[in-house]
Design an enzyme around this catalytic site. Structure first.
Site, PDB file in Angstrom:
ATOM      1  N   LEU A   1      19.882 -19.604 -13.872  1.00  0.00           N
ATOM      2  CA  LEU A   1      19.617 -21.014 -14.169  1.00  0.00           C
ATOM      3  C   LEU A   1      20.475 -21.929 -13.328  1.00  0.00           C
ATOM      4  CD1 LEU A   1      19.430 -21.031 -18.086  1.00  0.00           C
ATOM      5  CD2 LEU A   1      17.567 -21.536 -16.496  1.00  0.00           C
TER       6      LEU A   1
ATOM      7  N   ASP B   1      33.913 -34.741 -18.874  1.00  0.00           N
ATOM      8  CA  ASP B   1      33.212 -34.541 -17.604  1.00  0.00           C
ATOM      9  C   ASP B   1      31.733 -34.924 -17.719  1.00  0.00           C
ATOM     10  OD1 ASP B   1      33.006 -33.895 -14.971  1.00  0.00           O
ATOM     11  OD2 ASP B   1      33.124 -31.738 -15.238  1.00  0.00           O
TER      12      ASP B   1
HETATM   13  N1  LIG Z   1      22.115 -24.151 -22.390  1.00  0.00           N
HETATM   14  C1  LIG Z   1      21.521 -24.266 -21.183  1.00  0.00           C
HETATM   15  N2  LIG Z   1      20.194 -24.359 -21.086  1.00  0.00           N
HETATM   16  C2  LIG Z   1      19.595 -24.474 -19.886  1.00  0.00           C
HETATM   17  N3  LIG Z   1      20.245 -24.499 -18.704  1.00  0.00           N
HETATM   18  C3  LIG Z   1      21.583 -24.407 -18.717  1.00  0.00           C
HETATM   19  C4  LIG Z   1      22.292 -24.282 -19.953  1.00  0.00           C
HETATM   20  N4  LIG Z   1      23.601 -24.208 -19.670  1.00  0.00           N
HETATM   21  C5  LIG Z   1      23.707 -24.283 -18.330  1.00  0.00           C
HETATM   22  N5  LIG Z   1      22.504 -24.404 -17.740  1.00  0.00           N
HETATM   23  C6  LIG Z   1      22.256 -24.490 -16.278  1.00  0.00           C
HETATM   24  O1  LIG Z   1      23.290 -23.860 -15.553  1.00  0.00           O
HETATM   25  C7  LIG Z   1      23.977 -24.757 -14.690  1.00  0.00           C
HETATM   26  C8  LIG Z   1      25.474 -24.491 -14.655  1.00  0.00           C
HETATM   27  O2  LIG Z   1      25.997 -24.552 -15.956  1.00  0.00           O
HETATM   28  P1  LIG Z   1      27.353 -25.285 -16.319  1.00  0.00           P
HETATM   29  O3  LIG Z   1      27.305 -26.704 -15.865  1.00  0.00           O
HETATM   30  O4  LIG Z   1      27.614 -25.006 -17.734  1.00  0.00           O
HETATM   31  O5  LIG Z   1      28.381 -24.497 -15.429  1.00  0.00           O
HETATM   32  P2  LIG Z   1      29.903 -24.819 -15.282  1.00  0.00           P
HETATM   33  O6  LIG Z   1      30.562 -23.628 -14.704  1.00  0.00           O
HETATM   34  O7  LIG Z   1      30.432 -25.282 -16.583  1.00  0.00           O
HETATM   35  O8  LIG Z   1      29.854 -26.019 -14.276  1.00  0.00           O
HETATM   36  P3  LIG Z   1      30.972 -27.099 -13.997  1.00  0.00           P
HETATM   37  O9  LIG Z   1      32.126 -26.811 -14.865  1.00  0.00           O
HETATM   38  O10 LIG Z   1      31.230 -26.970 -12.549  1.00  0.00           O
HETATM   39  O11 LIG Z   1      30.277 -28.382 -14.337  1.00  0.00           O
HETATM   40  C9  LIG Z   1      23.614 -26.123 -15.216  1.00  0.00           C
HETATM   41  O12 LIG Z   1      23.608 -27.082 -14.214  1.00  0.00           O
HETATM   42  C10 LIG Z   1      22.228 -25.904 -15.794  1.00  0.00           C
HETATM   43  O13 LIG Z   1      21.257 -26.038 -14.806  1.00  0.00           O
END
Ligand SMILES: Nc1ncnc2c1ncn2[C@@H]1O[C@H](COP(=O)(O)OP(=O)(O)OP(=O)(O)O)[C@@H](O)[C@H]1O
Lengths: 245, 304
Positions: free
Chosen positions: B29, B141
């Site tokens: 995703l 954030d």
């Molecule tokens: N619950 C969810 N349902 C659908 N898509 C999701 C979900 N959680 C995350 N994603 C997808 O995965 C991507 C990355 O997730 P996320 O932003 O949680 O990563 P991260 O490591 O926390 O990023 P960062 O800390 O750099 O913002 C998101 O941009 C989204 O497209």
């Protein structure tokens, strides 16, 4: 658990040391003295390909128990605060891991705990990161190739104090630059909690072609211990001095 | 800063070391700073599964998800499902499972839509923020990358930056960070999120964002002046920066007033009426219905 005092040296450089003792050895010594060494290698925004002479960056940080990162100038602010915070967490986790082994009597780290307990421990680590006292000695390589990067360095340091001063725990920063023909390093900013108004701190710079990173780190370490002595003379009680906790 | 250096193929099974639940990877995703998110399925139900290497960061996110899956009966962020470790090739990777939010990225959703939607989305965010702030936390954030739009409702997904009020903001992105622009500290207070909301509004007309330059405040003011946004929104943004709003509620009300005004049906005599076509009308009605729903007023009372 009570929050203690964490000490870090943050080295900002753009090249390899070429004079004096091995900076990796000095970093290992620092770690042993309870001072973590973080290193950031600063690239020009136009620079491409494999950076030369920056392998040392990682080696110094590893030996110093800290975090290293190589970045382009434009990402320096974000990186400086991230590296500092990550190193704080790393140190705190290290201490907690020791405690765990003490309590559980076996080699167990936070990662090996079942998720439920791990969830509780990371909250404690997070709390300590928020509340601990932090001392950061910033050591800036001001050799000729760094000159045009120094305005960015200044901005990044102001930004660092903005980030860290948002914490509950107190902060102290000081800034030193090297090389200095007489004393290896020069104090640019005395210990303070604010790094925002540093006018003209990088003005009179030497432009020798040598980079004595090792000796500079050692001087920085002395500067730290001098600070501790001053504090002791002022009669500040600090039972956690030894380990940082 | 480390990411797991693997790319899981569709069909890969992820078995939890502790809970023994088995998830099947459907597709990737997205990817973030501390992990990779996969669409997975278990017993025919789809989930989002985040796997990373930084155990402590993932655990902090899990703690937040657990806390905010439901706050005062309001759902803030995806629901929490499971947390475990996955052992593969003698390496242990922590992962957690949450509700899969099937939505469009914020920027994609807004493409080709009327500017009213900027205000509506901002209002939706502010409504959720009201609840979050009331429970003592700040989102931190807040940025378009962390927003999905599902059923015309903005939802945030990444709770990694959620910070207790009074503490240092855990994670931020410069463009949305008031500290970067010289508009205040990085200590968590509700106004920190309000600033990020204004920057999300700005980003809708500056999709490539922009840097602070020498004088951050001036850069921002200039950008606002030349932003192709409705002047009422620009006024609210400027007021927010000046510190006029003390809570998400206050800013939401200000936005609501503007939206209600713009949602009035165009008069026959106005020069715009010539261009008003059926589809725009349809959207206008949709827009006002959502706005009215926010106020709990039945749309029929006003329209009939
Ligand atoms: N619950 C969810 N349902 C659908 N898509 C999701 C979900 N959680 C995350 N994603 C997808 O995965 C991507 C990355 O997730 P996320 O932003 O949680 O990563 P991260 O490591 O926390 O990023 P960062 O800390 O750099 O913002 C998101 O941009 C989204 O497209």
């Amino acid at each position: 658990m009570k929050a203690g005092r964490l000490k870090q040296i943050l080295l900002l450089t753009d090249g390899c040391s070429n004079y004096g003792e091995d900076p990796v050895a000095v970093a290992a010594l620092a770690r042993n003295q309870g001072v973590t060494v973080n290193v950031i290698g600063v690239l020009d925004d136009q620079q491409r390909g494999e950076p030369q002479g920056l392998q040392e960056v990682e080696a110094i940080a590893d030996a110093g128990g800290g975090v290293s990162q190589i970045v382009y100038q434009k990402n320096l602010s974000e990186t400086v605060q991230m590296v500092t915070k990550q190193a704080m967490n790393q140190t705190i986790q290290g201490v907690i891991n020791q405690e765990l082994q003490h309590i559980l009597g076996e080699r167990k780290t936070i990662e090996e705990l079942p998720p439920e307990q791990r969830g509780e421990v990371v909250e404690i680590v997070d709390d300590l990161g928020e509340t601990c006292q932090l001392e950061v000695l910033v050591l800036v390589d001001s050799s000729a190739s760094m000159h045009h990067k120094l305005p960015t360095v200044k901005e990044a340091l102001a930004d660092l104090s903005l980030s860290l001063n948002a914490r509950t725990g107190s902060n102290e920063f000081s800034v030193y630059s090297f090389p200095d023909s007489k004393h290896t390093i020069t104090q640019k900013v005395a210990w303070t909690s604010e790094l925002s108004a540093m006018h003209g701190i990088f003005q009179k710079l030497s432009s020798g072609g040598y980079t004595p990173t090792g000796p500079a780190l050692k001087e920085a370490l002395y500067a730290f211990s001098k600070k501790a002595i001053v504090r002791d003379e002022q009669g500040v009680v600090d039972p956690y001095e030894e380990t940082g906790f | 800063m480390k990411k797991p250096d693997f790319n899981l193929a569709a069909g890969t099974t992820i078995r939890g070391k502790w809970g023994h639940h088995v998830y099947h990877v459907v597709r990737k995703l997205g990817e973030g700073a501390c992990g990779v998110v996969y669409l997975c399925q278990k017993n025919g139900v789809l989930y989002a599964l985040k796997v990373g290497t930084e155990s402590s960061r993932l655990m902090l996110e899990v703690n937040m998800l657990k806390k905010f899956s439901k706050v005062q009966g309001v759902k803030l962020g995806p629901s929490f499902v499971d947390v475990d470790d996955w052992i593969v090739n003698n390496e242990t990777y922590p992962f957690y499972v949450m509700e899969f939010i099937e939505g469009q990225p914020f920027s994609v959703f807004l493409k080709g839509k009327k500017k009213e939607w900027v205000g509506i989305c901002a209002m939706q965010l502010l409504s959720d923020l009201e609840h979050l702030h009331r429970s003592g936390y700040v989102f931190g954030d807040l940025k378009t990358d962390n927003l999905l739009v599902a059923d015309s409702k903005v939802q945030w997904i990444d709770v990694g930056g959620v910070t207790a009020i009074g503490r240092a903001i855990k994670e931020y992105t410069e463009f949305y960070d008031r500290g970067y622009w010289g508009y205040g500290s990085r200590r968590a207070d509700p106004l920190y999120d309000l600033f990020a909301v204004t920057m999300i509004m700005m980003e809708t007309v500056y999709p490539n964002r922009f840097d602070a330059q020498k004088d951050p405040k001036k850069t921002l003011q200039d950008k606002l002046k030349s932003a192709p946004l409705p002047s009422e929104y620009k006024k609210i943004i400027a007021e927010c920066w000046r510190g006029k709003y003390h809570s998400a509620t206050e800013m939401k009300e200000a936005l609501g007033q503007v939206l209600m005004k713009r949602a009035q049906p165009p008069k026959r005599s106005s020069r715009k009426s010539v261009q008003t076509d059926a589809s725009e009308w349809g959207e206008m009605i949709g827009v006002s219905a959502i706005v009215l729903a926010f106020y709990g007023i039945s749309a029929w009372n006003l329209w009939l």
